[in-house]
Design a protein around this motif. Structure first.
Motif, PDB file in Angstrom:
ATOM      1  N   HIS A   5      -9.186  55.825  17.529  1.00 54.47           N
ATOM      2  CA  HIS A   5      -8.340  54.668  17.202  1.00 54.47           C
ATOM      3  C   HIS A   5      -6.887  55.109  17.036  1.00 54.47           C
ATOM      4  CE1 HIS A   5      -7.943  50.842  14.452  1.00 54.47           C
ATOM      5  NE2 HIS A   5      -6.970  50.940  15.332  1.00 54.47           N
ATOM      6  N   HIS A   7      -2.478  54.164  18.229  1.00 49.13           N
ATOM      7  CA  HIS A   7      -1.481  53.322  18.905  1.00 49.13           C
ATOM      8  C   HIS A   7      -0.388  54.234  19.458  1.00 49.13           C
ATOM      9  CE1 HIS A   7      -3.501  49.678  17.565  1.00 49.13           C
ATOM     10  NE2 HIS A   7      -3.820  50.427  16.519  1.00 49.13           N
ATOM     11  N   HIS A  42      -3.229  47.250  20.610  1.00 49.33           N
ATOM     12  CA  HIS A  42      -3.670  45.936  20.134  1.00 49.33           C
ATOM     13  C   HIS A  42      -3.752  44.936  21.281  1.00 49.33           C
ATOM     14  CE1 HIS A  42      -3.256  46.632  15.828  1.00 49.33           C
ATOM     15  NE2 HIS A  42      -2.097  47.226  16.044  1.00 49.33           N
ATOM     16  N   GLU A  80      -7.880  47.558  21.074  1.00 49.18           N
ATOM     17  CA  GLU A  80      -8.319  47.019  19.786  1.00 49.18           C
ATOM     18  C   GLU A  80      -8.116  45.511  19.846  1.00 49.18           C
ATOM     19  OE1 GLU A  80      -5.957  48.304  16.461  1.00 49.18           O
ATOM     20  OE2 GLU A  80      -7.394  47.540  14.996  1.00 49.18           O
ATOM     21  N   HIS A 135     -11.855  49.615  11.274  1.00 43.90           N
ATOM     22  CA  HIS A 135     -11.522  49.744   9.835  1.00 43.90           C
ATOM     23  C   HIS A 135     -12.118  48.659   8.936  1.00 43.90           C
ATOM     24  CE1 HIS A 135      -8.464  47.158  11.494  1.00 43.90           C
ATOM     25  NE2 HIS A 135      -7.683  48.134  11.874  1.00 43.90           N
ATOM     26  N   ASP A 191      -6.077  55.494  13.346  1.00 43.55           N
ATOM     27  CA  ASP A 191      -5.322  54.241  13.502  1.00 43.55           C
ATOM     28  C   ASP A 191      -3.827  54.540  13.420  1.00 43.55           C
ATOM     29  OD1 ASP A 191      -4.694  51.591  13.857  1.00 43.55           O
ATOM     30  OD2 ASP A 191      -5.209  50.977  11.823  1.00 43.55           O
ATOM     31  N   HIS A 193      -0.031  54.708  14.023  1.00 37.19           N
ATOM     32  CA  HIS A 193       1.056  54.003  14.710  1.00 37.19           C
ATOM     33  C   HIS A 193       2.238  54.977  14.842  1.00 37.19           C
ATOM     34  CE1 HIS A 193      -1.453  50.592  13.781  1.00 37.19           C
ATOM     35  NE2 HIS A 193      -0.677  49.817  14.500  1.00 37.19           N
TER      36      HIS A 193
END
Ligand SMILES: [Fe+2]
Length: 230
Positions: A5, A7, A42, A80, A135, A191, A193
């Motif tokens: 996961h 970005h 996303h 995602e 999550h 996750d 970013h």
């Protein structure tokens, strides 16, 4: 470790906005023992929606650039997907991406406003896919019972590494520890970013110490083999 996961793919969501940043994130990932990264931008209708073709194009360019930079991390593509009533049709029409072109679909929900997560997961399973819930500790309305029934219905569960380390506070930490202890969690991921790469290594150590090395291996590496990531 494999981070399922992230970005990191530039220009497609609220993650990285330059190649430099993305390279830096991958280099840091490598320093912290991450060898495989799934880029999961996303899909958020009206915000980052209908961008799947752009995502694929950006991924192809980025994958080549990563190799040229000699960064020792393999990158894969996913998405995602923020669930709404239209995702079934999008999935059917090939407008959404799965994990590394597998049958595993990564699902995201509003953190505060109720979504029927179990119903979405059930319907997606009925279409022949396997839902992976992003999550789970973040959804305020997701009860322990719903989590168990999700799991019984065949969904896979991801939690964030920074929740394991306690960076997001006691409540999140308690929730993820209870879920890992009950055998409900399949993946721990960053996750990211920007930053957060170190959290995966820290979380690995915590999980290995508390739940054993075998569990840690599964949650941080082995289970991702389901997506043909080795
Ligand atoms: Fe995310």
């Amino acid at each position: 470790m494999t981070d399922i996961h992230s970005h990191i793919l530039p220009f497609v969501d609220d993650g990285s906005d330059s190649y430099e940043k993305s390279f830096e994130m991958l280099k840091r990932a490598a320093e912290y023992g991450i060898t495989n990264v799934v880029l999961t931008p996303h899909f958020k209708r009206g915000v980052y929606g209908n961008n799947t073709e752009k995502v694929k194009q950006e991924f192809e360019k980025f994958q080549i650039a990563v190799k040229e930079q000699n960064i020792p991390v393999k990158v894969y593509l996913g998405q995602e997907i923020l669930c709404d009533s239209k995702i079934y049709e999008d999935l059917k029409n090939g407008n959404l991406l799965t994990f590394n072109d597998s049958k595993y679909v990564f699902l995201d929900f509003d953190y505060f406003e109720y979504s029927d997560i179990a119903d979405f997961a059930y319907n997606i399973k009925a279409m022949g896919y396997i839902p992976v819930i992003a999550h789970i500790e973040r959804y305020k309305y997701l009860s322990a019972n719903t989590l168990i029934s999700l799991k019984n219905d065949g969904a896979l569960i991801q939690v964030n590494a920074a929740s394991v380390t306690g960076k997001y506070g006691r409540a999140f930490k308690k929730k993820v520890f209870a879920a890992i202890k009950s055998g409900l969690v399949d993946f721990v991921a960053t996750d990211t970013h920007y930053g957060r790469q170190e959290s995966l290594e820290q979380a690995y150590k915590i999980v290995a110490k508390r739940f054993g090395k075998e569990t840690a291996e599964k949650l941080f590496l082995k289970n991702a083999e389901k997506f043909n990531i080795i």
